[in-house]
Design a protein around this motif. Structure first.
Motif, PDB file in Angstrom:
ATOM      1  N   ILE A 204      18.217 -11.634  48.113  1.00  0.00           N
ATOM      2  CA  ILE A 204      19.366 -12.205  47.406  1.00  0.00           C
ATOM      3  C   ILE A 204      18.818 -13.140  46.333  1.00  0.00           C
ATOM      4  O   ILE A 204      17.949 -13.975  46.610  1.00  0.00           O
ATOM      5  N   GLY A 205      19.278 -12.998  45.119  1.00  0.00           N
ATOM      6  CA  GLY A 205      18.806 -13.848  44.031  1.00  0.00           C
ATOM      7  C   GLY A 205      19.780 -13.833  42.876  1.00  0.00           C
ATOM      8  O   GLY A 205      20.756 -13.072  42.872  1.00  0.00           O
ATOM      9  N   ASN A 206      19.516 -14.660  41.891  1.00  0.00           N
ATOM     10  CA  ASN A 206      20.351 -14.675  40.694  1.00  0.00           C
ATOM     11  C   ASN A 206      19.993 -13.494  39.797  1.00  0.00           C
ATOM     12  O   ASN A 206      18.838 -13.063  39.736  1.00  0.00           O
ATOM     13  N   THR A 207      20.999 -12.991  39.109  1.00  0.00           N
ATOM     14  CA  THR A 207      20.818 -11.885  38.170  1.00  0.00           C
ATOM     15  C   THR A 207      21.139 -12.374  36.771  1.00  0.00           C
ATOM     16  O   THR A 207      22.201 -12.950  36.544  1.00  0.00           O
ATOM     17  N   MET A 208      20.209 -12.162  35.848  1.00  0.00           N
ATOM     18  CA  MET A 208      20.450 -12.561  34.458  1.00  0.00           C
ATOM     19  C   MET A 208      21.058 -11.388  33.692  1.00  0.00           C
ATOM     20  O   MET A 208      20.543 -10.274  33.734  1.00  0.00           O
ATOM     21  N   CYS A 209      22.148 -11.660  33.016  1.00  0.00           N
ATOM     22  CA  CYS A 209      22.846 -10.666  32.209  1.00  0.00           C
ATOM     23  C   CYS A 209      22.584 -10.955  30.735  1.00  0.00           C
ATOM     24  O   CYS A 209      22.822 -12.066  30.259  1.00  0.00           O
ATOM     25  N   THR A 210      22.073  -9.967  30.015  1.00  0.00           N
ATOM     26  CA  THR A 210      21.790 -10.143  28.589  1.00  0.00           C
ATOM     27  C   THR A 210      22.683  -9.221  27.764  1.00  0.00           C
ATOM     28  O   THR A 210      23.285  -8.282  28.284  1.00  0.00           O
ATOM     29  N   LEU A 211      22.739  -9.486  26.469  1.00  0.00           N
ATOM     30  CA  LEU A 211      23.579  -8.698  25.572  1.00  0.00           C
ATOM     31  C   LEU A 211      22.801  -7.584  24.893  1.00  0.00           C
ATOM     32  O   LEU A 211      23.341  -6.884  24.028  1.00  0.00           O
ATOM     33  N   ASP A 212      21.523  -7.424  25.261  1.00  0.00           N
ATOM     34  CA  ASP A 212      20.701  -6.423  24.613  1.00  0.00           C
ATOM     35  C   ASP A 212      19.512  -6.098  25.512  1.00  0.00           C
ATOM     36  O   ASP A 212      19.129  -6.894  26.367  1.00  0.00           O
ATOM     37  N   PHE A 213      18.968  -4.907  25.376  1.00  0.00           N
ATOM     38  CA  PHE A 213      17.916  -4.420  26.255  1.00  0.00           C
ATOM     39  C   PHE A 213      16.520  -4.881  25.816  1.00  0.00           C
ATOM     40  O   PHE A 213      15.623  -5.013  26.644  1.00  0.00           O
ATOM     41  N   TYR A 214      16.338  -5.141  24.539  1.00  0.00           N
ATOM     42  CA  TYR A 214      15.005  -5.418  24.025  1.00  0.00           C
ATOM     43  C   TYR A 214      14.747  -6.910  23.808  1.00  0.00           C
ATOM     44  O   TYR A 214      14.255  -7.604  24.692  1.00  0.00           O
ATOM     45  N   GLU A 215      15.081  -7.443  22.641  1.00  0.00           N
ATOM     46  CA  GLU A 215      14.776  -8.859  22.380  1.00  0.00           C
ATOM     47  C   GLU A 215      15.506  -9.793  23.344  1.00  0.00           C
ATOM     48  O   GLU A 215      14.959 -10.817  23.753  1.00  0.00           O
ATOM     49  N   GLY A 216      16.738  -9.437  23.716  1.00  0.00           N
ATOM     50  CA  GLY A 216      17.493 -10.287  24.633  1.00  0.00           C
ATOM     51  C   GLY A 216      16.861 -10.387  26.004  1.00  0.00           C
ATOM     52  O   GLY A 216      17.129 -11.330  26.750  1.00  0.00           O
ATOM     53  N   GLN A 217      16.007  -9.417  26.354  1.00  0.00           N
ATOM     54  CA  GLN A 217      15.309  -9.436  27.633  1.00  0.00           C
ATOM     55  C   GLN A 217      13.827  -9.754  27.469  1.00  0.00           C
ATOM     56  O   GLN A 217      13.025  -9.518  28.368  1.00  0.00           O
ATOM     57  N   ALA A 218      13.459 -10.280  26.301  1.00  0.00           N
ATOM     58  CA  ALA A 218      12.081 -10.712  26.018  1.00  0.00           C
ATOM     59  C   ALA A 218      11.079  -9.566  26.075  1.00  0.00           C
ATOM     60  O   ALA A 218       9.923  -9.744  26.455  1.00  0.00           O
ATOM     61  N   ARG A 219      11.515  -8.383  25.684  1.00  0.00           N
ATOM     62  CA  ARG A 219      10.582  -7.265  25.626  1.00  0.00           C
ATOM     63  C   ARG A 219       9.720  -7.343  24.365  1.00  0.00           C
ATOM     64  O   ARG A 219      10.140  -7.876  23.339  1.00  0.00           O
ATOM     65  N   LEU A 220       8.539  -6.742  24.468  1.00  0.00           N
ATOM     66  CA  LEU A 220       7.617  -6.698  23.344  1.00  0.00           C
ATOM     67  C   LEU A 220       7.599  -5.335  22.667  1.00  0.00           C
ATOM     68  O   LEU A 220       6.853  -5.133  21.701  1.00  0.00           O
ATOM     69  N   ASP A 221       8.403  -4.387  23.147  1.00  0.00           N
ATOM     70  CA  ASP A 221       8.290  -3.001  22.695  1.00  0.00           C
ATOM     71  C   ASP A 221       9.502  -2.497  21.917  1.00  0.00           C
ATOM     72  O   ASP A 221       9.692  -1.288  21.772  1.00  0.00           O
ATOM     73  N   GLY A 222      10.338  -3.394  21.410  1.00  0.00           N
ATOM     74  CA  GLY A 222      11.481  -2.979  20.607  1.00  0.00           C
ATOM     75  C   GLY A 222      11.094  -2.742  19.154  1.00  0.00           C
ATOM     76  O   GLY A 222       9.938  -2.874  18.761  1.00  0.00           O
ATOM     77  N   ALA A 223      12.080  -2.371  18.346  1.00  0.00           N
ATOM     78  CA  ALA A 223      11.820  -2.167  16.922  1.00  0.00           C
ATOM     79  C   ALA A 223      11.519  -3.480  16.216  1.00  0.00           C
ATOM     80  O   ALA A 223      10.844  -3.499  15.178  1.00  0.00           O
TER      81      ALA A 223
END
Length: 310
Positions: A204-223
């Motif tokens: 059981i833990g907190n879930t973070m909801c973002t508005l985008d899959f790439y930059e909003g989730q701190a990914r390095l592999d977006g456009a």
């Protein structure tokens, strides 16, 4: 006082209106067209079609929700898992809906806008069908933080990208904040079901909801990416310290709308990777398929247990 929190949390007289609808305009309408479901109060006998619904399971993918209804049909001995179950929303390509016994399975697409449209119409559907004691469960996939791939996360609180447990909406040009608290008792019941299964790790833990899959989730592999690996690691570490164990894109809307409507709700998502270790999926197709079945198995076990207890 925070806008949206005061009167919307009070609920209503649930003995008169089990599914809480707070919209006086609906009473003035001769017909309510649930456009994205291809259903309506004048064209369909909604109480006859849906009045027995006790569990609604929602997930992003139409194929996943079709798979779930086949799975639950077998689990509840209400049908053959290999049978074809008709898509109730076949007249539209927005969402898919399947039903067997007291279980409704609906796709919601990807992201807060899509799931919020579906939930508005689902809540009205349950209201028009005069359903009572309904539990809504979101099943899906997510990125984990500090968890091994395949771990199932039951959401304690949904938080936004700043780790605040709220859904922010702009209504009539004004910011409205809505609570994203979920049902603690339901989360614990699901955790106990997982312990009894003893087939995969569940937390059981907190879930973070973002508005985008790439930059909003701190990914390095977006456009586009304007931050460093160190920036990413710092942000995800901060999220972990705030209790966040997984990331997806629908949970704040789901939690807020369950709370507003008085529906008991839970979110059960499997993690497909540990975002502290990378951004792209490296597990095999078969392994990912096994992971994606885990929320279905857990929720199916919970539903079966609840129905057998009646």
């Amino acid at each position: 006082m925070t806008p949206g929190f005061n009167d919307e949390q009070r609920g209503g007289d649930k003995s008169l209106n089990p599914i809480y609808i707070k919209n006086p305009h609906l009473d003035l309408m001769k017909e309510d067209i649930l456009y994205h479901f291809n259903l309506g109060t004048a064209t369909h006998d909604l109480p006859a079609m849906f009045g027995d619904v006790k569990f609604v399971c929602v997930g992003g993918s139409p194929s996943r929700m079709k798979s779930f209804i086949q799975f639950i049909a077998g689990e509840l001995n209400l049908g053959n898992p290999t049978d074809e179950y008709p898509n109730i929303c076949a007249g539209t390509d927005r969402f898919s809906m399947f039903k067997v016994g007291p279980v409704l399975s609906i796709s919601h697409g990807m992201g807060v806008p899509s799931i919020s449209i579906m939930l508005h119409e689902l809540i009205k559907l349950l209201h028009h069908a005069r359903c009572i004691d309904v539990t809504v469960l979101r099943i899906g996939t997510s990125g984990g933080i500090g968890l091994k791939p395949g771990t199932v996360v039951i959401t304690r609180q949904s938080v936004d990208a700043s780790f605040v447990p709220q859904l922010e909406q702009i209504i009539l040009g004004k910011k409205v904040l809505r609570s994203t608290e979920l049902d603690d008792t339901l989360a614990e019941e699901l955790l106990q079901c997982s312990k009894q299964l003893n087939d995969f790790e569940t937390v059981i833990g907190n879930t973070m909801c973002t508005l985008d899959f790439y930059e909003g989730q701190a990914r390095l592999d977006g456009a586009f990416c304007s931050y460093t690996e160190a920036d990413k690691q710092g942000y995800l570490t901060e999220a972990y310290q705030a209790g966040v164990r997984n990331i997806e894109m629908e949970s704040t809307a789901f939690a807020a709308m369950c709370k507003l409507s008085g529906l008991q709700g839970a979110i059960v998502c499997v993690t497909l990777l540990d975002r502290l270790e990378g951004d792209q999926l490296t597990s095999s197709h078969d392994q990912l398929h096994d992971y994606q079945l885990r929320p279905q198995i857990l929720v199916g076990t919970y539903i079966k247990k609840k129905l057998n207890a009646v």
